[in-house]
Design a protein around this motif. Structure first.
Motif, mmCIF file in Angstrom:
data_model
loop_
_atom_site.group_PDB
_atom_site.id
_atom_site.type_symbol
_atom_site.label_atom_id
_atom_site.label_comp_id
_atom_site.label_asym_id
_atom_site.label_seq_id
_atom_site.Cartn_x
_atom_site.Cartn_y
_atom_site.Cartn_z
ATOM 1 N N PHE A 72 -17.089 100.269 85.821
ATOM 2 C CA PHE A 72 -16.904 99.007 85.110
ATOM 3 C C PHE A 72 -17.920 98.839 83.982
ATOM 4 O O PHE A 72 -19.075 99.261 84.090
ATOM 5 C CB PHE A 72 -16.990 97.833 86.084
ATOM 6 N N ASN A 73 -17.469 98.193 82.918
ATOM 7 C CA ASN A 73 -18.310 97.948 81.758
ATOM 8 C C ASN A 73 -18.883 96.534 81.727
ATOM 9 O O ASN A 73 -19.637 96.195 80.817
ATOM 10 C CB ASN A 73 -17.525 98.189 80.463
ATOM 11 N N SER A 74 -18.495 95.715 82.681
ATOM 12 C CA SER A 74 -19.002 94.349 82.761
ATOM 13 C C SER A 74 -20.130 94.285 83.784
ATOM 14 O O SER A 74 -19.973 94.737 84.924
ATOM 15 C CB SER A 74 -17.879 93.390 83.172
ATOM 16 N N GLU A 75 -21.283 93.719 83.379
ATOM 17 C CA GLU A 75 -22.396 93.610 84.321
ATOM 18 C C GLU A 75 -22.058 92.715 85.503
ATOM 19 O O GLU A 75 -22.521 92.936 86.627
ATOM 20 C CB GLU A 75 -23.667 93.101 83.627
ATOM 21 N N TRP A 76 -21.198 91.707 85.279
ATOM 22 C CA TRP A 76 -20.811 90.805 86.369
ATOM 23 C C TRP A 76 -19.902 91.499 87.376
ATOM 24 O O TRP A 76 -19.979 91.241 88.576
ATOM 25 C CB TRP A 76 -20.149 89.553 85.814
ATOM 26 N N ALA A 77 -19.031 92.387 86.901
ATOM 27 C CA ALA A 77 -18.176 93.158 87.812
ATOM 28 C C ALA A 77 -19.029 94.100 88.662
ATOM 29 O O ALA A 77 -18.789 94.254 89.870
ATOM 30 C CB ALA A 77 -17.145 93.948 87.009
ATOM 31 N N ILE A 78 -20.036 94.699 88.038
ATOM 32 C CA ILE A 78 -20.931 95.589 88.782
ATOM 33 C C ILE A 78 -21.700 94.807 89.839
ATOM 34 O O ILE A 78 -21.844 95.255 90.985
ATOM 35 C CB ILE A 78 -21.901 96.297 87.806
ATOM 36 N N ILE A 79 -22.191 93.639 89.463
ATOM 37 C CA ILE A 79 -22.922 92.787 90.409
ATOM 38 C C ILE A 79 -22.055 92.428 91.599
ATOM 39 O O ILE A 79 -22.492 92.483 92.760
ATOM 40 C CB ILE A 79 -23.430 91.520 89.688
ATOM 41 N N LEU A 80 -20.778 92.075 91.350
ATOM 42 C CA LEU A 80 -19.863 91.699 92.434
ATOM 43 C C LEU A 80 -19.602 92.878 93.363
ATOM 44 O O LEU A 80 -19.625 92.735 94.600
ATOM 45 C CB LEU A 80 -18.551 91.189 91.841
ATOM 46 N N LEU A 81 -19.348 94.047 92.800
ATOM 47 C CA LEU A 81 -19.054 95.220 93.623
ATOM 48 C C LEU A 81 -20.263 95.650 94.446
ATOM 49 O O LEU A 81 -20.128 96.074 95.600
ATOM 50 C CB LEU A 81 -18.583 96.371 92.733
ATOM 51 N N LEU A 82 -21.452 95.524 93.865
ATOM 52 C CA LEU A 82 -22.652 95.862 94.617
ATOM 53 C C LEU A 82 -22.879 94.868 95.761
ATOM 54 O O LEU A 82 -23.384 95.241 96.823
ATOM 55 C CB LEU A 82 -23.870 95.893 93.688
ATOM 56 N N ALA A 83 -22.490 93.612 95.540
ATOM 57 C CA ALA A 83 -22.586 92.621 96.624
ATOM 58 C C ALA A 83 -21.649 92.993 97.773
ATOM 59 O O ALA A 83 -22.017 92.867 98.948
ATOM 60 C CB ALA A 83 -22.260 91.233 96.090
ATOM 61 N N PHE A 84 -20.444 93.463 97.445
ATOM 62 C CA PHE A 84 -19.514 93.924 98.491
ATOM 63 C C PHE A 84 -20.092 95.131 99.226
ATOM 64 O O PHE A 84 -19.943 95.267 100.445
ATOM 65 C CB PHE A 84 -18.163 94.302 97.875
ATOM 66 N N SER A 85 -20.761 96.009 98.485
ATOM 67 C CA SER A 85 -21.388 97.170 99.106
ATOM 68 C C SER A 85 -22.436 96.743 100.125
ATOM 69 O O SER A 85 -22.590 97.368 101.183
ATOM 70 C CB SER A 85 -22.023 98.048 98.017
ATOM 71 N N GLY A 86 -23.135 95.646 99.820
ATOM 72 C CA GLY A 86 -24.172 95.149 100.718
ATOM 73 C C GLY A 86 -23.657 94.696 102.066
ATOM 74 O O GLY A 86 -24.396 94.685 103.059
ATOM 75 N N MET A 87 -22.372 94.323 102.126
ATOM 76 C CA MET A 87 -21.798 93.926 103.415
ATOM 77 C C MET A 87 -21.860 95.087 104.405
ATOM 78 O O MET A 87 -22.063 94.886 105.597
ATOM 79 C CB MET A 87 -20.356 93.448 103.223
#
Length: 382
Positions: A72-87
């Motif tokens: 992803f090229n959006s920093e917000w999309a990356i932040i969201l996906l990394l939050a899902f990874s944290g689960m």
């Protein structure tokens, strides 16, 4: 497991997205948002799924979303996906803690936990050396994707390694999850240790997350030189975790060892803050980072062993999960605060001082707990 992946790539990410210190902190700590949300319930989930399934599923979730974030090229999309990874990550620590609790006696549990945590810092050494090189050869996205592949591939290793491992039957006390959480907060030792972990982990992760940026932006070191200092600091931390863990088992007082870790870390954070003002030579900066790595990351295994010791083995998964909520919250909030202070003062120097003060406060908190216990013991003896 996860922590080492983004810091070595931080300079590349900051330049591509033109991120402020605050936004970089949000991106690097977003992984722990998912941890915060799920940690209160991980004990119940682990007791339901079993140790093996919990570890395997967590690694697959972590690896998949890390790989996805690299597209992803959006920093917000990356932040969201990394939050899902944290689960996924919220499961793995309590699951392994439960495994260690069942397989090691209390006399050597501090060392066992520290050796377990040493794997995280050794991972930090490898990623600090490998990922920047991959980013130079290809780009930081490819480097991050490879990191996700490595995490996911370890699920196969644990699937086969723990295939014959059978978790003991879950007791009825473990099934009453809300009751165990209530008991946790009624235990002052557990609460104080959890508050200590909030400050300790905030200092530790802020140090490792921002060290490369500090060396590169404030001291004008090259990315290669900065990454090398991060790597040797991580390596020193791996050694420190084992030595501090053995020391806690030998002394029999985990909180006293945690106090020493806090004091020494605080002193060397102050020295690090002066480095941009005093023009210290590279070798001296290297010595400071080695000592800081040895001290500031040496607490985690001792803390997790103490949580299980003071909370009881029957509620080990629940105690680990709830206490780690404080830990993950510390990672998230301190990373944002540290980045914000960098934006506010245009330097990391004051940020290191603030971390030092937080460590002193938390060690005073645990020292007060030790003093009150000693006073009660003397009163009973008298």
């Amino acid at each position: 497991m996860w922590g080492p992946y983004l810091p070595p790539l931080s300079t590349f990410i900051v330049k591509e997205f033109e991120l402020s210190g605050f936004m970089m902190g949000l991106m690097m700590s977003s992984f722990y948002l998912g941890c915060i949300v799920f940690s209160f319930f991980t004990g119940h989930i682990i007791n339901s799924l079993g140790i093996q399934n919990s570890i395997v599923i967590s690694l697959i979730v972590i690896g998949f979303f890390i790989m996805a974030s690299s597209f992803f090229n959006s920093e917000w999309a990356i932040i969201l996906l990394l939050a899902f990874s944290g689960m996924g990550y919220s499961l793995i620590n309590p699951a392994i803690n439960l495994l260690v609790t069942q397989d090691f006696s209390i006399e050597v549990r501090g060392l066992a936990m520290s050796v377990k945590q040493m794997g995280v810092t050794l991972g930090g050494v490898l990623t600090a050396l490998l990922l920047p090189k991959l980013a130079f050869i290809y780009n930081w996205r490819t480097s991050l994707f490879i990191g996700g592949v490595i995490v996911a591939s370890f699920s196969l290793y644990f699937f086969f390694m723990l295939k014959s491992y059978s978790s003991p039957p879950v007791s009825s006390s473990n099934l009453n999850h809300l009751k165990n959480i209530k008991i946790f907060f009624q235990n002052s030792k557990l609460v104080r240790l959890s508050i200590l972990s909030f400050f300790f982990v905030g200092a530790q992760f802020s140090y490792f997350m921002y060290l490369v940026l500090f060396l590169n932006l404030d001291l004008n070191y090259s990315i290669a030189a900065s990454s090398f200092l991060l790597a040797i600091s991580q390596a020193s931390g791996a050694i420190g975790r084992v030595i501090w863990g053995a020391a806690s088992d030998r002394s029999g007082d985990k909180r006293k060892v945690l106090t020493w870790i806090g004091i020494l870390s605080s002193i060397f954070l102050v020295l690090l803050s002066f480095s941009s003002l005093l023009s210290m030579p590279y070798k001296l900066i290297g010595a400071i980072t080695v000592i800081l790595g040895f001290t500031i990351s040496g607490w985690n295994g001792i803390f997790q062993a103490a949580i299980i010791e003071y909370g009881g083995e029957k509620a080990a998964a629940v105690s680990s999960g709830v206490s780690l909520t404080f830990t993950y919250l510390g990672i998230f909030l301190f990373s944002l605060f540290f980045g914000w202070t960098k934006d506010l003062f245009s330097s990391f120097s004051l940020s290191w001082i603030i971390l030092s003060i937080c460590l002193i406060f938390s060690t005073l908190l645990i020292y007060k707990d030790q003093s009150s216990i000693s006073a009660k013991s003397k009163k009973i003896a008298g």
